[in-house]
Design a protein around this motif. Sequence first.
Motif, PDB file in Angstrom:
ATOM      1  N   ARG A 263     -46.651  13.379-110.634  1.00 12.10           N
ATOM      2  CA  ARG A 263     -45.475  14.226-110.467  1.00 12.10           C
ATOM      3  C   ARG A 263     -45.587  15.480-111.332  1.00 12.10           C
ATOM      4  O   ARG A 263     -45.192  16.574-110.928  1.00 12.10           O
ATOM      5  CB  ARG A 263     -44.219  13.431-110.839  1.00 12.10           C
TER       6      ARG A 263
ATOM      7  N   TRP B  21     -48.314  17.132-112.306  1.00 13.22           N
ATOM      8  CA  TRP B  21     -49.300  18.082-111.833  1.00 13.22           C
ATOM      9  C   TRP B  21     -49.101  18.477-110.372  1.00 13.22           C
ATOM     10  O   TRP B  21     -49.158  19.658-110.032  1.00 13.22           O
ATOM     11  CB  TRP B  21     -50.714  17.530-112.004  1.00 13.22           C
ATOM     12  N   TYR B  22     -48.889  17.488-109.513  1.00 14.31           N
ATOM     13  CA  TYR B  22     -48.970  17.732-108.072  1.00 14.31           C
ATOM     14  C   TYR B  22     -47.626  17.991-107.404  1.00 14.31           C
ATOM     15  O   TYR B  22     -47.580  18.354-106.242  1.00 14.31           O
ATOM     16  CB  TYR B  22     -49.655  16.558-107.374  1.00 14.31           C
ATOM     17  N   GLU B  23     -46.538  17.805-108.136  1.00 13.60           N
ATOM     18  CA  GLU B  23     -45.231  18.048-107.538  1.00 13.60           C
ATOM     19  C   GLU B  23     -44.540  19.243-108.183  1.00 13.60           C
ATOM     20  O   GLU B  23     -43.320  19.351-108.167  1.00 13.60           O
ATOM     21  CB  GLU B  23     -44.360  16.795-107.651  1.00 13.60           C
ATOM     22  N   TYR B  24     -45.346  20.138-108.751  1.00 15.03           N
ATOM     23  CA  TYR B  24     -44.786  21.366-109.302  1.00 15.03           C
ATOM     24  C   TYR B  24     -44.651  22.365-108.167  1.00 15.03           C
ATOM     25  O   TYR B  24     -45.642  22.767-107.543  1.00 15.03           O
ATOM     26  CB  TYR B  24     -45.683  21.926-110.409  1.00 15.03           C
ATOM     27  N   SER B  25     -43.452  22.777-107.900  1.00 13.08           N
ATOM     28  CA  SER B  25     -43.188  23.605-106.727  1.00 13.08           C
ATOM     29  C   SER B  25     -43.018  25.069-107.119  1.00 13.08           C
ATOM     30  O   SER B  25     -42.499  25.396-108.188  1.00 13.08           O
ATOM     31  CB  SER B  25     -41.920  23.120-106.009  1.00 13.08           C
TER      32      SER B  25
ATOM     33  N   ASN C 277     -45.711  22.999-103.054  1.00 13.78           N
ATOM     34  CA  ASN C 277     -46.257  22.419-104.275  1.00 13.78           C
ATOM     35  C   ASN C 277     -47.607  23.053-104.590  1.00 13.78           C
ATOM     36  O   ASN C 277     -48.427  23.288-103.702  1.00 13.78           O
ATOM     37  CB  ASN C 277     -46.419  20.906-104.141  1.00 13.78           C
ATOM     38  N   SER C 278     -47.846  23.307-105.881  1.00 17.21           N
ATOM     39  CA  SER C 278     -49.097  23.932-106.297  1.00 17.21           C
ATOM     40  C   SER C 278     -49.485  23.423-107.681  1.00 17.21           C
ATOM     41  O   SER C 278     -48.894  23.833-108.686  1.00 17.21           O
ATOM     42  CB  SER C 278     -48.953  25.465-106.302  1.00 17.21           C
ATOM     43  N   TRP C 279     -50.467  22.521-107.721  1.00 26.15           N
ATOM     44  CA  TRP C 279     -50.959  22.052-109.013  1.00 26.15           C
ATOM     45  C   TRP C 279     -51.699  23.162-109.745  1.00 26.15           C
ATOM     46  O   TRP C 279     -51.790  23.147-110.988  1.00 26.15           O
ATOM     47  CB  TRP C 279     -51.881  20.846-108.829  1.00 26.15           C
TER      48      TRP C 279
ATOM     49  N   LYS D 105     -49.289  24.982-112.026  1.00 24.09           N
ATOM     50  CA  LYS D 105     -48.957  24.134-113.169  1.00 24.09           C
ATOM     51  C   LYS D 105     -50.087  24.136-114.186  1.00 24.09           C
ATOM     52  O   LYS D 105     -49.852  24.232-115.401  1.00 24.09           O
ATOM     53  CB  LYS D 105     -48.684  22.703-112.686  1.00 24.09           C
TER      54      LYS D 105
ATOM     55  N   ARG E 277     -39.173  23.099-117.322  1.00 21.28           N
ATOM     56  CA  ARG E 277     -38.779  24.050-116.284  1.00 21.28           C
ATOM     57  C   ARG E 277     -37.373  24.611-116.496  1.00 21.28           C
ATOM     58  O   ARG E 277     -37.130  25.789-116.226  1.00 21.28           O
ATOM     59  CB  ARG E 277     -38.861  23.373-114.919  1.00 21.28           C
TER      60      ARG E 277
END
Length: 552
Positions: free
Chosen positions: A59, A61-65, A198-200, A203, A270
């Motif tokens: 979450r 790393w990969y769920e940063y929108s 979403n964009s790792w 992040k 955030r």
Amino acid sequence: MDRLDSDVSSRGNRRAKQGHMPEGKGTEKGDQHRKNQATSSRTKNIGNTFGRYLREVQRFWYEYSVSPVQMRIFRLFFFLVFAVDSFERISRGFRFVLPNQPLFLLPHIPYIFSYLPLPTCEVVTFCWIASFFLSIRVAFGLGSRVEVISLMVFRGYTTFVSQTDNYQHHYLVFLILVILSTVDWSQFDAAKGTKIVNSWQIKLLLFQVSLVYFWTGITKVNVDWLKGEIMPLTVGPDFSEFISTYSSWALLSISTVAIEFLLCVLFQIRKYHTLAFVLGFPMHVLMGISGLQIGRFSEVILCIYIFLAPPSILVFIDQILFKVKSSVPAFVFKEDNFKILGSSFGHCIGYFILHAYNLTEYLPSLKYIAAFLTSIDLINIFLLKGESRKIYPSFTHVLSTVFLVYLCFHTVHLRDMYSHAGVTQVPNKNIDSAIYFYRKAIEIDPTYLEGYGDLGLFLEDKGNLDEALQIYTKVLSELDDQNLKSLIGTVRVYHQKQDRRRVCHFIEKTGPIAFKRTQVQCVNQQCSQLNSHANYVLNILRKLDTKWECKQ
């Protein structure tokens, strides 16, 4: 009674059949069973905890929108800054000269980069000019991921293959390009409205900046910095005078360290991004105008703050960009023929620049830049699909070449390219070549005082005293009557001509100007260099004054 005994015996036999062992053995087996259950429970809890940890990491790393608006604005400003930085580096290509400078051409990672060709002037200049063109294309959303990967390769090569003209922040810029080379920019161009993607990569980019803030804060935790003794030595004279008048260096130094440590944390939370924007954005603006010798690094970090900016600011910028884009005539993007015509027109402008300034005389590899950019155009024909085909990469080929022409005629970078070329000829005793390059530099910029002084010195070395004197006289009569290089040059020429009267006259005129220069309190390297030259002038004047007995 017998029946009762029989019942008791039967119950005893059933207990034996059910496995009831004697008291000691039964207790031991029960303990082992409970241990197995506890171990299984702990293993299950560890598995659950590890699973939750993995989900939190995923979450994180990969769920940063991010919004498409953020990505498009960031791409525009970041790659435009990168284009300007690449163009400014073109004039420094002559620092990469092989003869007599082998120590400065050592790679940073010898076991990897020692197998690559050494960064000659032609190679690095090619990399930077090509980076300039490609950066503009990416900034305007043209082309594909090929351009970003090419930029990453060029910057990585020029950064790691040599220790010449490199600073620590160059590594961060290279890491940013590595991260951005994995981004599929088409998904942000295709996204409409308020769709979140979403964009790792972003992040990871913010996490990298947090690490930078942390380590820069650590390096500044020392007595000299906190007392405010180091910062005045790194900024420009105007900013130094302003802070000395209206603030305290110790307060500014301590505040900088505190803000950097705070930003290290705020970047990862955030809901505090707005606070990070309020604290960090003005700090980097001040760094940019303070005169710090860090190139375009402040502008690069300011571009990253786009991901922390309040949405209202981003919407306002996006609306302005949309209006600008809408003003471009629609026919520009209609026909594939424009791609061919635009690319050819751009190449013609590029060749005009090369031949008009005789750049191909000492940079023969530049003629391959047009071929490289043409290949990029051809690759993009096959990679662009759907709506993206409506925006042709060659449009920015024309735009970038026109921009290059503007910069060449309205900045000092092309002039500096020639002057640096002249400097590199001196160690090899190629004075004629040095004179040629300095003449070209002065032809581009007739107000180039340093160039006149150096050119006159080279002419003296060749024995052309009359021509050197003519140059010094022009500077003193038309540009600056207190230019020390021209004044001391005039003294040297008359000394070699054995003209005592004029030698003494210019010694008397030059001395007070040089002495006044030495009394300036310097806070940066450029000022110190001017003071060193003034001391050099005073030493020559003392020797000549004694020889010619001017005071008698």
